[in-house]
Design a protein around this motif. Sequence first.
Motif, PDB file in Angstrom:
ATOM      1  N   SER A 280       0.825  -1.205   0.000  1.00  0.00           N
ATOM      2  CA  SER A 280       0.000   0.000   0.000  1.00  0.00           C
ATOM      3  C   SER A 280       0.858   1.253   0.000  1.00  0.00           C
ATOM      4  O   SER A 280       0.385   2.326  -0.328  1.00  0.00           O
ATOM      5  N   VAL A 281       2.110   1.118   0.389  1.00  0.00           N
ATOM      6  CA  VAL A 281       3.010   2.276   0.355  1.00  0.00           C
ATOM      7  C   VAL A 281       3.590   2.355  -1.054  1.00  0.00           C
ATOM      8  O   VAL A 281       4.378   1.516  -1.450  1.00  0.00           O
ATOM      9  N   LEU A 282       3.160   3.349  -1.791  1.00  0.00           N
ATOM     10  CA  LEU A 282       3.529   3.374  -3.211  1.00  0.00           C
ATOM     11  C   LEU A 282       4.884   4.032  -3.462  1.00  0.00           C
ATOM     12  O   LEU A 282       5.508   3.798  -4.476  1.00  0.00           O
ATOM     13  N   THR A 283       5.296   4.869  -2.547  1.00  0.00           N
ATOM     14  CA  THR A 283       6.574   5.551  -2.746  1.00  0.00           C
ATOM     15  C   THR A 283       7.602   4.964  -1.797  1.00  0.00           C
ATOM     16  O   THR A 283       7.403   4.956  -0.589  1.00  0.00           O
TER      17      THR A 283
ATOM     18  N   GLY B  67     -10.570   6.150   3.478  1.00  0.00           N
ATOM     19  CA  GLY B  67      -9.834   7.304   2.972  1.00  0.00           C
ATOM     20  C   GLY B  67      -8.919   7.007   1.815  1.00  0.00           C
ATOM     21  O   GLY B  67      -8.908   7.687   0.803  1.00  0.00           O
ATOM     22  N   LYS B  68      -8.131   5.969   1.965  1.00  0.00           N
ATOM     23  CA  LYS B  68      -7.111   5.722   0.951  1.00  0.00           C
ATOM     24  C   LYS B  68      -7.365   4.382   0.305  1.00  0.00           C
ATOM     25  O   LYS B  68      -6.544   3.481   0.350  1.00  0.00           O
ATOM     26  N   SER B  69      -8.519   4.280  -0.251  1.00  0.00           N
ATOM     27  CA  SER B  69      -8.893   3.018  -0.877  1.00  0.00           C
ATOM     28  C   SER B  69      -8.278   2.923  -2.271  1.00  0.00           C
ATOM     29  O   SER B  69      -7.408   3.700  -2.645  1.00  0.00           O
ATOM     30  N   LEU B  70      -8.770   1.973  -3.052  1.00  0.00           N
ATOM     31  CA  LEU B  70      -8.120   1.682  -4.335  1.00  0.00           C
ATOM     32  C   LEU B  70      -8.200   2.851  -5.316  1.00  0.00           C
ATOM     33  O   LEU B  70      -7.261   3.092  -6.075  1.00  0.00           O
ATOM     34  N   TRP B  71      -9.309   3.606  -5.277  1.00  0.00           N
ATOM     35  CA  TRP B  71      -9.391   4.758  -6.187  1.00  0.00           C
ATOM     36  C   TRP B  71      -8.280   5.753  -5.880  1.00  0.00           C
ATOM     37  O   TRP B  71      -7.688   6.353  -6.775  1.00  0.00           O
ATOM     38  N   TYR B  72      -7.998   5.885  -4.585  1.00  0.00           N
ATOM     39  CA  TYR B  72      -6.977   6.815  -4.131  1.00  0.00           C
ATOM     40  C   TYR B  72      -5.605   6.382  -4.650  1.00  0.00           C
ATOM     41  O   TYR B  72      -4.835   7.180  -5.194  1.00  0.00           O
ATOM     42  N   GLN B  73      -5.330   5.089  -4.515  1.00  0.00           N
ATOM     43  CA  GLN B  73      -4.047   4.561  -4.970  1.00  0.00           C
ATOM     44  C   GLN B  73      -3.890   4.724  -6.478  1.00  0.00           C
ATOM     45  O   GLN B  73      -2.829   5.109  -6.968  1.00  0.00           O
ATOM     46  N   ALA B  74      -4.975   4.463  -7.202  1.00  0.00           N
ATOM     47  CA  ALA B  74      -4.919   4.593  -8.661  1.00  0.00           C
ATOM     48  C   ALA B  74      -4.695   6.056  -9.044  1.00  0.00           C
ATOM     49  O   ALA B  74      -3.933   6.361  -9.964  1.00  0.00           O
ATOM     50  N   ALA B  75      -5.341   6.952  -8.307  1.00  0.00           N
ATOM     51  CA  ALA B  75      -5.183   8.373  -8.607  1.00  0.00           C
ATOM     52  C   ALA B  75      -3.730   8.796  -8.417  1.00  0.00           C
ATOM     53  O   ALA B  75      -3.157   9.525  -9.232  1.00  0.00           O
ATOM     54  N   LEU B  76      -3.105   8.306  -7.349  1.00  0.00           N
ATOM     55  CA  LEU B  76      -1.699   8.649  -7.115  1.00  0.00           C
ATOM     56  C   LEU B  76      -0.831   8.173  -8.277  1.00  0.00           C
ATOM     57  O   LEU B  76       0.122   8.844  -8.672  1.00  0.00           O
ATOM     58  N   CYS B  77      -1.158   7.008  -8.820  1.00  0.00           N
ATOM     59  CA  CYS B  77      -0.395   6.486  -9.953  1.00  0.00           C
ATOM     60  C   CYS B  77      -0.487   7.447 -11.139  1.00  0.00           C
ATOM     61  O   CYS B  77       0.507   7.687 -11.823  1.00  0.00           O
TER      62      CYS B  77
ATOM     63  N   LEU C 174      -2.697  -3.192  -7.127  1.00  0.00           N
ATOM     64  CA  LEU C 174      -2.444  -2.316  -5.991  1.00  0.00           C
ATOM     65  C   LEU C 174      -3.294  -2.749  -4.804  1.00  0.00           C
ATOM     66  O   LEU C 174      -4.296  -3.443  -4.957  1.00  0.00           O
ATOM     67  N   ARG C 175      -2.895  -2.296  -3.660  1.00  0.00           N
ATOM     68  CA  ARG C 175      -3.667  -2.560  -2.448  1.00  0.00           C
ATOM     69  C   ARG C 175      -4.111  -1.242  -1.834  1.00  0.00           C
ATOM     70  O   ARG C 175      -3.427  -0.227  -1.977  1.00  0.00           O
TER      71      ARG C 175
END
Lengths: 541, 501, 411, 371
Positions: B324-327, B363-373, B356-357
């Motif tokens: 879940s930590v993308l960076t 708050g930081k669900s999958l849409w959030y992770q995809a957006a960060l990408c 992704l997880r």
Amino acid sequence: MTGSADLPLLSDPPSYGTGRPPFQCEFPIAIANPADTNRLSLTGVTRVRRIKRMRSKVIWSSLVSLACGLSVSPMGSAFPGLELPGAPASEDPAVYVIRAEKLIERPGVVHENTSVLISDGRILEIGPDIALPDGATELKGAVVCASFIDPWSALGVDNGVLADTKMAESARTADGLNLFDVDHLFQEALRAGVTSARVQGGWQGKVCGLGAFVRLDPTLNDPKHAVLLPDADLAMSVGHSVNRGATFQRMGDGTFQMISGDRPTDVFDRVSEIEAVVSSVEAGEAYRRAEVEYKFKLKEWQEAIAEKQEELEDDFKKAKKDRDKKVKKAKEDGKEHKESKYKEDKKPREPKFNEDKAALARVAEGEIPLVVEVHRSSAIRNLLAGTERFSRLRLVIAGGSEALSCAEDLAERGIPVIVWPSLRGTTKKDEFTGATLSLAGELAAAGVPVLLGSGGRDADTTRDLPLLAQLAVGHGLEKEQALEALTIGAARAFDVADRVGSVELGKDADLLILDGMPLEPFTKIQYVFCGGRPAVTPEDN
Amino acid sequence: MKNQKLGTLARTAVATCLAATALTAATNAMPFSDGNIVIKAGQVITLDGEPIENGTIVIENGRITAVGKDIKYPWNAEVKEYPNSVAFPGFVEALTNSGMDRANENIDVAAFLNVKDSIDPVSFYFEDSLRSGVTTLNVQQGGSCVVGGMGYIVKPVGMTVEEMTVQPNSGIAMSAAPKSGKSRATQTLALRQTFDDLRRYLEGVVQEKRDGVDLATREALYQGREADEETSKGRPMGGNGWKVSNLEMIPRWEIDEKKAPLLGIVEGKTAVFFYCSTPGDVQTAIRTAKDNGFLNRTVLCLSSGCWKAADLIKQHNIPVILSSVLTHVERDPVTGEEKETFVPAVFQDKGVRFALRSAGTSGKSLWYQAALCVGHGMTREQALAAVTTTAAEITGLSNRVGSLAPGKDGNVVIFSGDPLSVMSNVEQVVVEGNHVYDRSTDVRMRHLETGAQPENTSAEMETGTPHKHDEPEEKDDKEPDEGENEEEKDDDHEGHEDEEN
Amino acid sequence: MIPLTEALLAAITASVPAPTLPVAVEATPVAEMSVYADAVYTGAGETIENAMVVIADGKITAITPGAEPGDEDLHVAAITPGMVDLSARIYPDGYSVEETEEVTPWIRVDLSLDPFSRDWDRQLRNGVTSVVASPYDNNCIGGLSVALKTGGSNSIEARTIKSNVALRGAIGSQPSSKNHPAFGRPTDFYSRRPTTRMGVEWTWRKAMYDALQAEGDKERAFDGLPQLLQALNGDLPVFVQAWATQDIRTAVFLKEEMAGEGKPNMQLIIDAGAEAWREIDFLVRTGTAVVLPPYRASGRTTDGAFFAADCAAKLDEAGVPVALSSHNAKAGGETLGQQAAHARRGGLSFDSALAAVTINPARMVGIDDRVGSIEVGKDADLALWNGTPFELTSRVVGVVLDGELVNDPRK
Amino acid sequence: MLNGLLAVALAAIFPGDTDIPSPTAAVERMTAFQAKLVHTGDGSSIEDCVILVKGGVITQVGANIKVPSGAELIVHDGALSPGLIALQSEDGAVGELNESTRTVMPEAEARYAFNPEHKDFSRALGVGITTLVLAPSPRSLIGGRTAVVKTSGGRVVKPAAQLMLGLSSDALNRNKFPTSYAGAMGELEKQFSNPEGSVSRAAGGSLPVLMDVNDRAETLRAIAFAARFDLKGALYGSYWAEDVVPAIKESGLDVVCTPFNVGEGSRGIRSVVGLSKAGVRIGFGLEAPDRHPESLRFGVALCVRDGLSPSAGMKALTGDAAAIAGVSGRVGRIARGLDADLVLWSADPVALSSTVKAVYIDGKLVHGGNQ
């Protein structure tokens, strides 16, 4: 290669007795013409062409292994699919010819104006006037010698493995290498001229597990290439309390583990720890004995049973007739037929497999050395007394702060001591209290085989091993002995003398080009060859 | 004053009872239909072709039967119209260690266990997932194991595990990262021994059987009769890995139930989710999988530092589930400079399939992770695939979830706008054709947004956390993922601080 | 305290020039650059599409609409002013607070800062170009905050935008958390008051009344008096950490009480006011500004305070000056830009979100003459975005600090 | 040089402020040392050099000096150097230099804390160290005054050599004042704004300071502080200096380098090499007996390996170290009028493979040789 394709399991039971005995793996190409003493060569005329052909890895490695009769050691199959453990990566097929004013083949054996030809990571030729093959690089140097070996190092070992107090005898340091974030440490060690090391995890435990012999090539973050010998030794430690004066250390995975520091245990603890070491070896010996006995009994039984089977088959017709008769009679009597009792032919029981004991068995049989870190003189004395009866055991003492009191015994039994010339103060009361910088010199003077190591605690310290060696020289060790300790001596102790430790035909091209004699204070290292490639060049300095 | 009373008493947001009543209301109050529904939306993002403006999704018996513009649907169908919203496939959580009673078993090899016995259907985790549009979750044991239990793929709807089940027995968790109390060397040893023991066990069983047959033969010879025919037979050993010959002598039911799942792994019947916390662990995992023939059934579950082994992973063509930590943040050991690596981009560039997880529940669900990408330069298609289609593929459900296409499960999320925009909300969720979530009746959501206290919740039930200080000890608001022993490392910058001095 | 700082500060303030045309400074070589963007959000009330920001000598010299970038030019999707975080929490942990006493108004946090710390860069690369550093909140009144740039020179003095921008303190459980009553013989200085919220409040009040009584009475002077008087007179904003509703009230009531004592000008800024949404009336009544803590998905924050997602929107609507913060210097959590995104999700308008991370915080501590918006003559501190700001699908890819491109998006 | 001579001259008239009679004063006979190579301690060396010593003091140095008849002649077939100087040590005074009850003690004296007969000193002698600076702990803001002592005979070369200031986080505490940098700086400012005693001597520049620093920010803070109160002296702590070399150079302060461990991070080494190359005067601390006395030469060897010139390394161990400790008029070089503290080495002293053959302090054999 042999054994790997159809035996993909990580750990097959070792096939005892057929394992590679130390030093037996001679390079296939010996001196071509005994008369031509000056030239160690493949053959005269076709040399260059042949080298070109040799660049093919397949041909080369198969040649080596065929000629060596080298089968992958079963315990080495942690790296399956691997033709030759620690094979230098031969992506770089470069050929080098190094012309040395002085070639130190090994301490005490020096050739003037000699050239070395390196190809595919190996030394292919040594002679006074080697012609430069097409495309080869020519280098010149005042002195060429074997690069250094740290026989007691922590380089590349994952911190968690270093701090692991629960290493089993069969736990391998080779499995706990972290070769991804240590490039800078490798590079620093290489710059100091160290190209390989015996690395060992678990120093804080009583059993430290199996050590590995690695090559410090920063471009090879793959254990397949980095590990020269996956099981170089089994290590144990005496006198370091695990639970006293504990501190917490961050492990590789982010958890914390309690570690001991160098607090000494008391005398009685040490006595029992020595006893544990001795009885471990004993257990290994017994395990091996049981295994051999089983094999023998099994064979006996199999033969007996085959005979019996034959007998039964021969007698079958008669038996059938008898039975038919009996069945008939029983039927007539209105009784149920009772089969005649077959006396069970009991198969011998296989001893229960135990990987830890199998590792100890290898130690007891001298297949791999047993390295014991021990410092106090009483402990060393007890250890020596306790292990005397294991005639094949190859004991190596690490540390040995107070080994001087047992020097005579050590010398007589030829037990090497890896001295760690560390700069310890006097305020800390620890196992090292008895150590002085003159230990290496004094032991060597007493005839004890002395090796020099960087202590196996910190990955950083391997870099400073050559300086520590100089310090030992400053405190009484002969220069030649120091050089031997850093090169062929260490290689020999850990069964890699066929690969590294001296500049000889057929060995791996791990060597240094220097502007002066090695271990001299202001000598600069110009090139460091590691696995046949220049890992350090003058531009790096 | 009204505020005062609330203020002093209601200090924490999530009271157990509060959310429980609230969400149960939001989800289960909705009458379960029969899985037949027609959804019309201003835009339908199918992830199976171009988005459809003013599209229609027809779901019958829980499955999508048609997606398109101006398509016909049964006259009696329940039709939901969202002309100003966006319909999107339900997100797929490729791996989670949440929603269970506890994420880890303390024995090393627990392949005979099953997470279904640990899944808690009323866990807030599932409610929060639903609220964020996650409709499929692969629940796996955490990474503190050698070989863990069998996982389950569930939907966040239902009051029993059976109701929730999408796909039972989705794969077994294994870990190359050291379990607590182990180091990398002893963890690797345990992995090796697990399969070594299995092989030795199977060989032993075969040998025993064979000895028995031999003995019986001799006995028969001695007794002067024909030997009995072997009656019950097993199968020969399958898979790509090592083989124990003559295993067909053993009927499978005779094999120890603790060993059988391991045999399933070696025979390639079971998927393996292999946790790795360092690039070195990736080497261990690949070696273990290769040696035991299940490399093609392996999915690596990586912590962020493992990007360094991306080449190795590509070389073996293994799909991965990223942490879940993308960076990934690390310090250059020589210069001390801090280096940031955006991990998904590395795998995208190398051509490794990845999912992704979530980094938190709502708050930081999958849409959030995809957006960060997307923020880090990936295309929307690439980012969305990692939380839908690729995630479905990796978990073996590509024929069921991940996109809106005929034949797939009727999992639809209605967003108020662009699914990746911070301004959009999940308004409705349909799972297998059942309308299970409506934001307008989600009292917990209203509570989070405005602080409004839902009715029928008593302040006494709230749990406060007195004397807790923000800095510098506190970690980010992550889920208490016991399974994620690798995660702490990524977050811990104090750790780096120590190294500096 | 250290004259050097003051002298330097004077020099800096003096050198804030009237907007000069590039021509005017041709005599001396100046670093000149321009940045193109599809949209420039000036933070001064307008958004200019397809614009070029021209920079010379560290200052913004022109904002030209309709400029066409060449291939080589620096061209990004959007530009906002470099962001300002009043509560980034840049301090060397415990070493920034003098804990031997609970009231230490004279302590200057700039003497504790490490310009080489990586905390700065973490802020800078995420587009935060100005921060306020404050002492760690283990004391009731911790000391003096300072406003600084997050990069540039390695000297704290040179980074300083303005010293002594606020008197920092904390109300809540933190100042009392380490203390304990002295049973028997005290073993350390933590055997002291306050150990409760009541004690914390009393300590604050005592300090204020001590200052009131000592005003003009040389006999009663004490360490920290000048700072307390400055605060009471409104010359130095009081910047108070107060998470929970009762702590926000305590701060507000203290201000009102001081107004009753003839000190009506005290300026109050609440930091980490998670529950400010409950106390809007009081905040409006006292003209208090609020800095919000980072968002939490669960709403749960420190001191048990519930941080509603629409807090910023509500405050903004009621006219309470609001700023966002990341508390991100050490934790490596979400960036300030992401905080603005969350605030928007909670209902805050884009323009207000922009203001909440730029001009609002700058104004609160009186550095808006130099930073906080893109205007000619202001410091050239820019955050360069690869998409619409305050969306998760975009981020800060480049940063200009004092006219220098410290983070090049082209790399 | 002039200063040095002056000091010697003064020392001759007023026999030191030490008042401790030199144990070698009675030795009137002249001794001559003849060595293959003599490192003079100022970076140069003389081949086949003769040193004449009388009364514990060097009277003549040079290549072509005739050995007077009657002089005892010691011929050494190796290198000869001045006794090495370690600029920070607790030898003979472990635990006695860390007064933790108060943080401001400008008048405390390290000279009263050590046991001159302690075996720490013989260990130091064994590796060629003849002079040590005993320094109060940097855990105090103003720890007291350092003392320069010889490693044999307990002779104090200079009783109040430097004023120790703790400007690193080591001086910050968890349960007593100060806990913050700001508190610490405030207190120091207070002390130096109304200076008394040692502080006033330091503020006037007549008593050098030794400022303990650790990280870069602390270094810059110390430099600014020294500039503000016009302090002279040295920084103690070099690990992070790499990034602030120009600031240190500009400040005119010397640097006492932190001793090196085996495996020391390359940054620390680069820092020392960088300082030396920038022309900053450096010496080395030792922190014995926590560390082995050979750590002194080991640190230099590390730096030499990574680019420090051997002659600069030699100076840092001898002449420059003496200058930093303010005793260059007495020790640190082989020059006329200085104490005859001589070490006979098998080879170059900077090389770790060299062995100490004999050590003379004040012309008297104290270690090795044919004792």
